[in-house]
Motif scaffolding. Structure first.
Motif, PDB file in Angstrom:
ATOM      1  N   ILE A 192      -5.579  -9.844  -0.914  1.00 37.43           N
ATOM      2  CA  ILE A 192      -5.832  -8.512  -1.470  1.00 37.43           C
ATOM      3  C   ILE A 192      -4.892  -8.253  -2.647  1.00 37.43           C
ATOM      4  O   ILE A 192      -5.309  -7.787  -3.714  1.00 37.43           O
ATOM      5  N   ALA A 193      -3.617  -8.563  -2.454  1.00 35.56           N
ATOM      6  CA  ALA A 193      -2.631  -8.344  -3.514  1.00 35.56           C
ATOM      7  C   ALA A 193      -2.957  -9.181  -4.744  1.00 35.56           C
ATOM      8  O   ALA A 193      -2.899  -8.694  -5.886  1.00 35.56           O
ATOM      9  N   ALA A 194      -3.327 -10.444  -4.523  1.00 34.02           N
ATOM     10  CA  ALA A 194      -3.631 -11.329  -5.649  1.00 34.02           C
ATOM     11  C   ALA A 194      -4.846 -10.839  -6.433  1.00 34.02           C
ATOM     12  O   ALA A 194      -4.910 -10.995  -7.659  1.00 34.02           O
ATOM     13  N   ALA A 195      -5.809 -10.234  -5.742  1.00 37.21           N
ATOM     14  CA  ALA A 195      -7.034  -9.780  -6.409  1.00 37.21           C
ATOM     15  C   ALA A 195      -6.767  -8.687  -7.428  1.00 37.21           C
ATOM     16  O   ALA A 195      -7.536  -8.521  -8.386  1.00 37.21           O
ATOM     17  N   VAL A 196      -5.675  -7.932  -7.246  1.00 34.94           N
ATOM     18  CA  VAL A 196      -5.376  -6.827  -8.172  1.00 34.94           C
ATOM     19  C   VAL A 196      -4.039  -7.042  -8.877  1.00 34.94           C
ATOM     20  O   VAL A 196      -3.498  -6.116  -9.484  1.00 34.94           O
ATOM     21  N   HIS A 197      -3.520  -8.273  -8.785  1.00 35.66           N
ATOM     22  CA  HIS A 197      -2.260  -8.628  -9.455  1.00 35.66           C
ATOM     23  C   HIS A 197      -1.124  -7.695  -9.028  1.00 35.66           C
ATOM     24  O   HIS A 197      -0.338  -7.212  -9.852  1.00 35.66           O
ATOM     25  N   ALA A 198      -1.066  -7.434  -7.727  1.00 33.08           N
ATOM     26  CA  ALA A 198       0.023  -6.635  -7.161  1.00 33.08           C
ATOM     27  C   ALA A 198       0.800  -7.514  -6.192  1.00 33.08           C
ATOM     28  O   ALA A 198       0.377  -8.626  -5.853  1.00 33.08           O
ATOM     29  N   SER A 199       1.929  -7.030  -5.750  1.00 29.72           N
ATOM     30  CA  SER A 199       2.715  -7.792  -4.784  1.00 29.72           C
ATOM     31  C   SER A 199       2.369  -7.358  -3.368  1.00 29.72           C
ATOM     32  O   SER A 199       1.957  -6.216  -3.129  1.00 29.72           O
ATOM     33  N   LYS A 200       2.553  -8.279  -2.448  1.00 30.65           N
ATOM     34  CA  LYS A 200       2.352  -7.965  -1.038  1.00 30.65           C
ATOM     35  C   LYS A 200       3.318  -6.863  -0.599  1.00 30.65           C
ATOM     36  O   LYS A 200       2.965  -5.970   0.183  1.00 30.65           O
ATOM     37  N   ALA A 201       4.535  -6.895  -1.144  1.00 28.86           N
ATOM     38  CA  ALA A 201       5.535  -5.881  -0.792  1.00 28.86           C
ATOM     39  C   ALA A 201       5.083  -4.488  -1.218  1.00 28.86           C
ATOM     40  O   ALA A 201       5.316  -3.501  -0.513  1.00 28.86           O
ATOM     41  N   THR A 202       4.426  -4.399  -2.374  1.00 29.49           N
ATOM     42  CA  THR A 202       3.940  -3.098  -2.835  1.00 29.49           C
ATOM     43  C   THR A 202       2.923  -2.522  -1.860  1.00 29.49           C
ATOM     44  O   THR A 202       2.942  -1.326  -1.546  1.00 29.49           O
ATOM     45  N   ILE A 203       2.039  -3.377  -1.365  1.00 30.59           N
ATOM     46  CA  ILE A 203       1.027  -2.913  -0.411  1.00 30.59           C
ATOM     47  C   ILE A 203       1.692  -2.409   0.864  1.00 30.59           C
ATOM     48  O   ILE A 203       1.341  -1.344   1.386  1.00 30.59           O
ATOM     49  N   TYR A 204       2.680  -3.149   1.358  1.00 36.12           N
ATOM     50  CA  TYR A 204       3.337  -2.730   2.596  1.00 36.12           C
ATOM     51  C   TYR A 204       4.172  -1.469   2.395  1.00 36.12           C
ATOM     52  O   TYR A 204       4.261  -0.629   3.299  1.00 36.12           O
ATOM     53  N   ARG A 205       4.788  -1.309   1.216  1.00 37.54           N
ATOM     54  CA  ARG A 205       5.525  -0.071   0.969  1.00 37.54           C
ATOM     55  C   ARG A 205       4.586   1.125   0.920  1.00 37.54           C
ATOM     56  O   ARG A 205       4.925   2.223   1.349  1.00 37.54           O
ATOM     57  N   GLN A 206       3.396   0.887   0.378  1.00 36.78           N
ATOM     58  CA  GLN A 206       2.440   1.982   0.253  1.00 36.78           C
ATOM     59  C   GLN A 206       1.790   2.342   1.587  1.00 36.78           C
ATOM     60  O   GLN A 206       1.688   3.516   1.949  1.00 36.78           O
ATOM     61  N   PHE A 207       1.353   1.332   2.324  1.00 35.96           N
ATOM     62  CA  PHE A 207       0.530   1.587   3.509  1.00 35.96           C
ATOM     63  C   PHE A 207       1.242   1.301   4.830  1.00 35.96           C
ATOM     64  O   PHE A 207       0.741   1.699   5.881  1.00 35.96           O
ATOM     65  N   GLY A 208       2.348   0.608   4.798  1.00 38.81           N
ATOM     66  CA  GLY A 208       3.091   0.355   6.028  1.00 38.81           C
ATOM     67  C   GLY A 208       2.709  -0.941   6.707  1.00 38.81           C
ATOM     68  O   GLY A 208       3.556  -1.779   6.996  1.00 38.81           O
ATOM     69  N   ASN A 209       1.417  -1.130   6.978  1.00 43.83           N
ATOM     70  CA  ASN A 209       0.950  -2.356   7.618  1.00 43.83           C
ATOM     71  C   ASN A 209      -0.547  -2.520   7.353  1.00 43.83           C
ATOM     72  O   ASN A 209      -1.184  -1.659   6.730  1.00 43.83           O
ATOM     73  N   LYS A 210      -1.088  -3.616   7.839  1.00 36.53           N
ATOM     74  CA  LYS A 210      -2.492  -3.932   7.552  1.00 36.53           C
ATOM     75  C   LYS A 210      -3.438  -2.931   8.199  1.00 36.53           C
ATOM     76  O   LYS A 210      -4.470  -2.568   7.618  1.00 36.53           O
ATOM     77  N   GLU A 211      -3.111  -2.466   9.400  1.00 35.66           N
ATOM     78  CA  GLU A 211      -3.998  -1.508  10.060  1.00 35.66           C
ATOM     79  C   GLU A 211      -4.093  -0.202   9.272  1.00 35.66           C
ATOM     80  O   GLU A 211      -5.178   0.373   9.129  1.00 35.66           O
ATOM     81  N   LYS A 212      -2.966   0.273   8.742  1.00 33.60           N
ATOM     82  CA  LYS A 212      -3.001   1.512   7.966  1.00 33.60           C
ATOM     83  C   LYS A 212      -3.769   1.325   6.660  1.00 33.60           C
ATOM     84  O   LYS A 212      -4.422   2.254   6.173  1.00 33.60           O
ATOM     85  N   LEU A 213      -3.698   0.134   6.095  1.00 31.20           N
ATOM     86  CA  LEU A 213      -4.501  -0.159   4.907  1.00 31.20           C
ATOM     87  C   LEU A 213      -5.987  -0.113   5.251  1.00 31.20           C
ATOM     88  O   LEU A 213      -6.795   0.447   4.496  1.00 31.20           O
ATOM     89  N   LEU A 214      -6.355  -0.686   6.391  1.00 29.50           N
ATOM     90  CA  LEU A 214      -7.750  -0.631   6.833  1.00 29.50           C
ATOM     91  C   LEU A 214      -8.190   0.810   7.045  1.00 29.50           C
ATOM     92  O   LEU A 214      -9.280   1.212   6.618  1.00 29.50           O
ATOM     93  N   ARG A 215      -7.350   1.604   7.681  1.00 33.23           N
ATOM     94  CA  ARG A 215      -7.699   3.004   7.925  1.00 33.23           C
ATOM     95  C   ARG A 215      -7.930   3.739   6.604  1.00 33.23           C
ATOM     96  O   ARG A 215      -8.884   4.510   6.468  1.00 33.23           O
ATOM     97  N   TYR A 216      -7.045   3.511   5.636  1.00 36.55           N
ATOM     98  CA  TYR A 216      -7.197   4.182   4.347  1.00 36.55           C
ATOM     99  C   TYR A 216      -8.505   3.755   3.675  1.00 36.55           C
ATOM    100  O   TYR A 216      -9.240   4.591   3.125  1.00 36.55           O
ATOM    101  N   ALA A 217      -8.809   2.459   3.716  1.00 33.00           N
ATOM    102  CA  ALA A 217     -10.026   1.954   3.070  1.00 33.00           C
ATOM    103  C   ALA A 217     -11.274   2.569   3.700  1.00 33.00           C
ATOM    104  O   ALA A 217     -12.223   2.944   2.997  1.00 33.00           O
ATOM    105  N   ILE A 218     -11.289   2.692   5.016  1.00 29.33           N
ATOM    106  CA  ILE A 218     -12.450   3.274   5.693  1.00 29.33           C
ATOM    107  C   ILE A 218     -12.564   4.759   5.375  1.00 29.33           C
ATOM    108  O   ILE A 218     -13.657   5.272   5.099  1.00 29.33           O
ATOM    109  N   GLN A 219     -11.441   5.473   5.402  1.00 30.66           N
ATOM    110  CA  GLN A 219     -11.479   6.895   5.064  1.00 30.66           C
ATOM    111  C   GLN A 219     -11.971   7.109   3.635  1.00 30.66           C
ATOM    112  O   GLN A 219     -12.702   8.061   3.354  1.00 30.66           O
ATOM    113  N   GLN A 220     -11.572   6.228   2.736  1.00 28.52           N
ATOM    114  CA  GLN A 220     -12.041   6.340   1.358  1.00 28.52           C
ATOM    115  C   GLN A 220     -13.545   6.099   1.273  1.00 28.52           C
ATOM    116  O   GLN A 220     -14.258   6.794   0.539  1.00 28.52           O
ATOM    117  N   ASP A 221     -14.046   5.124   2.029  1.00 27.29           N
ATOM    118  CA  ASP A 221     -15.488   4.867   2.051  1.00 27.29           C
ATOM    119  C   ASP A 221     -16.240   6.092   2.572  1.00 27.29           C
ATOM    120  O   ASP A 221     -17.276   6.475   2.015  1.00 27.29           O
TER     121      ASP A 221
END
Length: 429
Positions: free
Chosen positions: A269-298
């Motif tokens: 996911i990070a590579a697809a948008v040229h971001a770091s894995k650390a940035t994703i974890y700082r933003q969302f905390g963990n993979k489950e919270k990222l999934l929750r955000y993506a579903i809520q956005q949908d």
């Protein structure tokens, strides 16, 4: 006294059966994504290496186990007829159908079918055909009612499938909702039978409608809550532009849809948008919270577009047009795959699975209410809205079947939906 040794071929057959029994238990309970070969080995009381000696990978084991379970399951027998009382016959059928549907093995087989649609298309096609064949007894009964002049000419097997969808509430139970209590189950069956035979338009005014129909719901508060935008919890968003954040969420959604929650890789996911894995974890905390955000956005995005409410000069044409628009939306490949993802992960995210389903249903209900009021018809009840959603999307039919549906077939499905919802099948209905 000596014990006669078991021949090698027999030992292999016993071991294979032991593996498949264990795999069936685990796959049907946990689903494909959550199951590991280690879990199956533990239930089988065998080593993982022993399993791999018979099946090279989890997919091969999954297919063999599911086919074994299907072979051990049976379809419903012929419909038990109640003389010439179609409603009583349908009620008896509905009771048996619901019991079969909620049976853990059958329920697990459907979840397996969802996984198979993503991973083993040939198995998914076979399971789809097996499920449709279960409606044949009711289809045969309906054909006899057509011949006797009690219901209008129709595709009896298609109508049997649609009745089954109404009885079980479509896909509702796969999205984290508990099985209904007996009284609620009876109400669901009553709605299914009333619509199936007489349709919503069987009563011309609110005063003529059955007393047990609940009043029309106020959908506006529900929609506002359901379609609220997701909230950001981390601090990294301060360093992400809106466009960058949107691209990240889109990449995450695509990864989860394609790979499932457990197979999704944050580094991809990070590579697809040229971001770091650390940035994703700082933003969302963990993979489950990222999934929750993506579903809520949908869910939020889905709520921003209104369905058409003026597709025809009369009520039948307008309802047919609305049903066709709902089906076109439903059949979008991304929407189907999002349904599959949430069905598979309903145990992990039951609140979001329910919210996703409720949003689709309530949004369609808002459009249905507008169409009916425009044509001076009573507003639909919550049960009417749920039934129309089941009919317009054809219940669970397309969650496991990736065969493209051409425009002429979509037109036919929409016309069937309108006919059933407005008029039912009973002659004179």
């Amino acid at each position: 006294m000596t014990t006669r040794p078991i021949p090698i071929d027999d030992r292999e057959q016993i071991s294979r059966a032991q593996i498949l029994r264990a795999a069936g238990i685990v796959f049907l309970k946990e689903g494909f994504e959550r199951t590991s070969v280690d879990m199956i080995a533990a239930v089988a009381h065998m080593s993982k290496q022993s399993l791999y000696a018979f099946y090279p990978n989890k997919l091969a084991l999954f297919e063999a186990a599911v086919r074994r379970e299907v072979g051990g399951s049976r379809h419903r027998d012929a419909v038990a007829e109640c003389d010439q009382d179609i409603a009583a016959t349908l009620r008896r059928y509905a009771e048996r159908l619901f019991a079969d549907f909620t049976d853990p093995t059958n329920f697990g087989l459907f979840r397996a079918n969802i996984a198979a649609a993503n991973h083993v298309p040939a198995l998914a096609a076979d399971l789809h055909a097996w499920r449709l064949a279960g409606s044949r007894p009711l289809g045969d009964y309906l054909e006899r009612q057509v011949a006797a002049g009690r219901i209008v000419p129709c595709d009896a097997l298609a109508m049997a499938i649609r009745f089954g969808g109404l009885v079980v509430g479509g896909s509702r139970l796969f999205f984290g909702y508990p099985a209904p209590a007996p009284d609620d189950r009876d109400a669901l069956a009553n709605t299914a039978i009333r619509l199936f035979l007489h349709g919503y338009a069987g009563a011309a005014t609110a005063a003529e409608r059955p007393d047990d129909i609940e009043p029309a719901p106020d959908l506006a508060p529900d929609l506002a809550n359901i379609f609220a935008p997701p909230a950001l919890e981390g601090t990294a968003a301060l360093r992400l532009s809106p466009a960058k954040l949107a691209a990240l969420v889109e990449a995450a959604t695509a990864e989860f849809i394609d790979q499932g929650y457990r197979g999704a890789n944050v580094e991809r996911i990070a590579a697809a948008v040229h971001a770091s894995k650390a940035t994703i974890y700082r933003q969302f905390g963990n993979k489950e919270k990222l999934l929750r955000y993506a579903i809520q956005q949908d869910i939020h995005v889905a709520g921003q577009a209104a369905l058409p409410t003026d597709a025809g000069p009369d009520l039948d044409a307008a309802i047919t047009g609305l049903a066709r628009a709902a089906m076109d939306e439903h059949l979008h490949p991304r929407n189907i795959r999002m349904h599959r993802l949430l069905i598979q992960e309903a145990d992990l995210l039951p609140d979001l699975a329910r919210r996703f389903h409720a949003g689709r249903e309530a949004r369609l209900g808002l459009a249905l209410t507008a169409v009916l009021r425009h044509h001076a018809r009573p507003a639909p009840s919550a049960s009417d809205i749920a039934a129309f959603h089941v009919l317009a999307t054809y219940a669970v039919r397309f969650f496991t079947d990736d065969t493209p549906v051409d425009p002429a077939v979509r037109d036919r499905y929409a016309a069937e939906c309108a006919r059933l919802f407005l008029h039912g099948l009973a002659t004179g209905g």
